[in-house]
Design a protein around this motif. Structure first.
Motif, PDB file in Angstrom:
ATOM      1  N   ASP A  34       2.061 -12.221  -8.806  1.00 37.64           N
ATOM      2  CA  ASP A  34       3.128 -11.281  -9.172  1.00 37.64           C
ATOM      3  C   ASP A  34       2.604  -9.909  -9.541  1.00 37.64           C
ATOM      4  O   ASP A  34       3.201  -8.890  -9.182  1.00 37.64           O
ATOM      5  N   ASN A  35       1.466  -9.851 -10.248  1.00 32.23           N
ATOM      6  CA  ASN A  35       0.955  -8.558 -10.720  1.00 32.23           C
ATOM      7  C   ASN A  35       0.254  -7.754  -9.628  1.00 32.23           C
ATOM      8  O   ASN A  35      -0.230  -6.654  -9.876  1.00 32.23           O
ATOM      9  N   LYS A  36       0.181  -8.308  -8.420  1.00 37.36           N
ATOM     10  CA  LYS A  36      -0.479  -7.592  -7.323  1.00 37.36           C
ATOM     11  C   LYS A  36       0.446  -7.352  -6.123  1.00 37.36           C
ATOM     12  O   LYS A  36       0.012  -6.815  -5.107  1.00 37.36           O
ATOM     13  N   ARG A  37       1.695  -7.723  -6.246  1.00 35.86           N
ATOM     14  CA  ARG A  37       2.608  -7.610  -5.103  1.00 35.86           C
ATOM     15  C   ARG A  37       2.926  -6.161  -4.754  1.00 35.86           C
ATOM     16  O   ARG A  37       3.134  -5.826  -3.595  1.00 35.86           O
ATOM     17  N   GLY A  38       2.966  -5.284  -5.750  1.00 37.92           N
ATOM     18  CA  GLY A  38       3.201  -3.868  -5.482  1.00 37.92           C
ATOM     19  C   GLY A  38       2.087  -3.265  -4.639  1.00 37.92           C
ATOM     20  O   GLY A  38       2.337  -2.587  -3.638  1.00 37.92           O
ATOM     21  N   ILE A  39       0.850  -3.534  -5.043  1.00 32.97           N
ATOM     22  CA  ILE A  39      -0.313  -3.030  -4.299  1.00 32.97           C
ATOM     23  C   ILE A  39      -0.361  -3.660  -2.914  1.00 32.97           C
ATOM     24  O   ILE A  39      -0.658  -2.991  -1.912  1.00 32.97           O
ATOM     25  N   PHE A  40      -0.050  -4.943  -2.851  1.00 34.21           N
ATOM     26  CA  PHE A  40      -0.062  -5.650  -1.572  1.00 34.21           C
ATOM     27  C   PHE A  40       0.954  -5.045  -0.604  1.00 34.21           C
ATOM     28  O   PHE A  40       0.645  -4.790   0.566  1.00 34.21           O
ATOM     29  N   SER A  41       2.175  -4.797  -1.082  1.00 33.96           N
ATOM     30  CA  SER A  41       3.226  -4.229  -0.225  1.00 33.96           C
ATOM     31  C   SER A  41       2.845  -2.841   0.261  1.00 33.96           C
ATOM     32  O   SER A  41       3.031  -2.498   1.434  1.00 33.96           O
ATOM     33  N   GLU A  71       2.174  -1.627   4.182  1.00 32.18           N
ATOM     34  CA  GLU A  71       2.887  -0.515   4.814  1.00 32.18           C
ATOM     35  C   GLU A  71       1.914   0.522   5.367  1.00 32.18           C
ATOM     36  O   GLU A  71       2.100   1.028   6.478  1.00 32.18           O
ATOM     37  N   MET A  72       0.881   0.846   4.590  1.00 34.79           N
ATOM     38  CA  MET A  72      -0.096   1.842   5.056  1.00 34.79           C
ATOM     39  C   MET A  72      -0.875   1.339   6.260  1.00 34.79           C
ATOM     40  O   MET A  72      -1.087   2.067   7.230  1.00 34.79           O
ATOM     41  N   THR A  73      -1.271   0.075   6.211  1.00 33.77           N
ATOM     42  CA  THR A  73      -1.998  -0.510   7.337  1.00 33.77           C
ATOM     43  C   THR A  73      -1.139  -0.551   8.586  1.00 33.77           C
ATOM     44  O   THR A  73      -1.582  -0.217   9.687  1.00 33.77           O
ATOM     45  N   SER A  74       0.135  -0.940   8.411  1.00 31.37           N
ATOM     46  CA  SER A  74       1.060  -1.003   9.539  1.00 31.37           C
ATOM     47  C   SER A  74       1.288   0.378  10.144  1.00 31.37           C
ATOM     48  O   SER A  74       1.295   0.544  11.369  1.00 31.37           O
ATOM     49  N   LEU A  75       1.443   1.388   9.292  1.00 28.85           N
ATOM     50  CA  LEU A  75       1.693   2.751   9.767  1.00 28.85           C
ATOM     51  C   LEU A  75       0.508   3.298  10.555  1.00 28.85           C
ATOM     52  O   LEU A  75       0.660   3.804  11.672  1.00 28.85           O
ATOM     53  N   ILE A  76      -0.678   3.181   9.973  1.00 29.90           N
ATOM     54  CA  ILE A  76      -1.881   3.741  10.608  1.00 29.90           C
ATOM     55  C   ILE A  76      -2.204   3.006  11.909  1.00 29.90           C
ATOM     56  O   ILE A  76      -2.455   3.625  12.950  1.00 29.90           O
ATOM     57  N   SER A  77      -2.184   1.679  11.864  1.00 28.85           N
ATOM     58  CA  SER A  77      -2.500   0.904  13.067  1.00 28.85           C
ATOM     59  C   SER A  77      -1.444   1.106  14.143  1.00 28.85           C
ATOM     60  O   SER A  77      -1.761   1.154  15.336  1.00 28.85           O
TER      61      SER A  77
END
Length: 219
Positions: free
Chosen positions: A111-118, A122-128
């Motif tokens: 739970d405490n890492k879901r923000g960073i994960f999301s 998104e950044m990986t999806s955008l760049i790739s």
């Protein structure tokens, strides 16, 4: 990416579909997210993985076959019919398991890492996505400049097939924790009623609608 906007118009144009029909089909595919409501019929106490894997595999194979249509020797009417069926079926199946699959992937993250994960997703999806679009677009242009559009479609079909298999393998090897048994599996209508009367949902719907209106106007 390879089944939207300019790429979709390129396939449709190659088999003789007019721009007007392409516009209508694009509008129908935009409504594909409405089929996410079907996911509410899936029981929450059963594994998501087998269903998501199967539906996603069929969905991506539909998109892959879109690039095969211009290559095969079929009458124009047959190509048009197959194109429409594959496009609509692919978009419907894309959205059916979307929500359960997102919930499944999020349960694997603390739970405490879901923000960073999301944000990282998104950044990986955008760049790739940007890199993939530039590379494939340039590749298709090179083939067309050489007068070999068929080869361009064949390469795209192969690329999509490789991505389809890779995605299926990723889902196959993802862990899914055992879900607690839930004896209170309400009917679809009851779940839908609770969703549309939820105050948070009612607040978010207008914002989501306005966002999509702005998105479609500016793209």
């Amino acid at each position: 990416i390879l089944t939207g906007t300019a790429y979709l118009a390129k396939i449709a144009g190659s088999i003789g579909i007019t721009d007007g029909v392409i516009g209508v089909l694009s509008s129908f595919t935009a409504l594909g997210c409405a089929f996410q409501i079907v996911s509410m019929a899936m029981r929450t106490d059963r594994a998501v993985k087998p269903r998501a894997l199967t539906i996603n595999l069929i969905n991506q194979l539909c998109f892959t076959l879109l690039y095969v249509i211009p290559v095969v020797n079929l009458p124009k009417n047959a190509k048009t019919l197959v194109f429409i069926v594959l496009l609509l079926l692919g978009n419907i199946l894309l959205n059916v398991p979307f929500s359960p699959k997102v919930v499944w992937s999020r349960t694997l993250v603390p739970d405490n890492k879901r923000g960073i994960f999301s944000a990282s997703c998104e950044m990986t999806s955008l760049i790739s996505g940007m890199i993939f679009t530039i590379v494939t677009g340039r590749l298709i242009d090179n083939f067309e400049d050489a007068g070999n559009q068929t080869a361009a479609f064949s390469v795209c079909a192969i690329v999509l097939f490789v991505i389809t298999i890779s995605h299926a393998l990723c889902l196959l090897f993802m862990r899914e924790d055992k879900r607690p048994s839930n004896s209170n599996n309400d009917k679809l209508w009851e779940r839908l009623r609770r969703s549309i009367t939820n105050k948070t949902t009612i607040t978010l719907i207008p914002v989501f609608v306005l966002w999509n209106i702005a998105l479609y106007i500016t793209t």
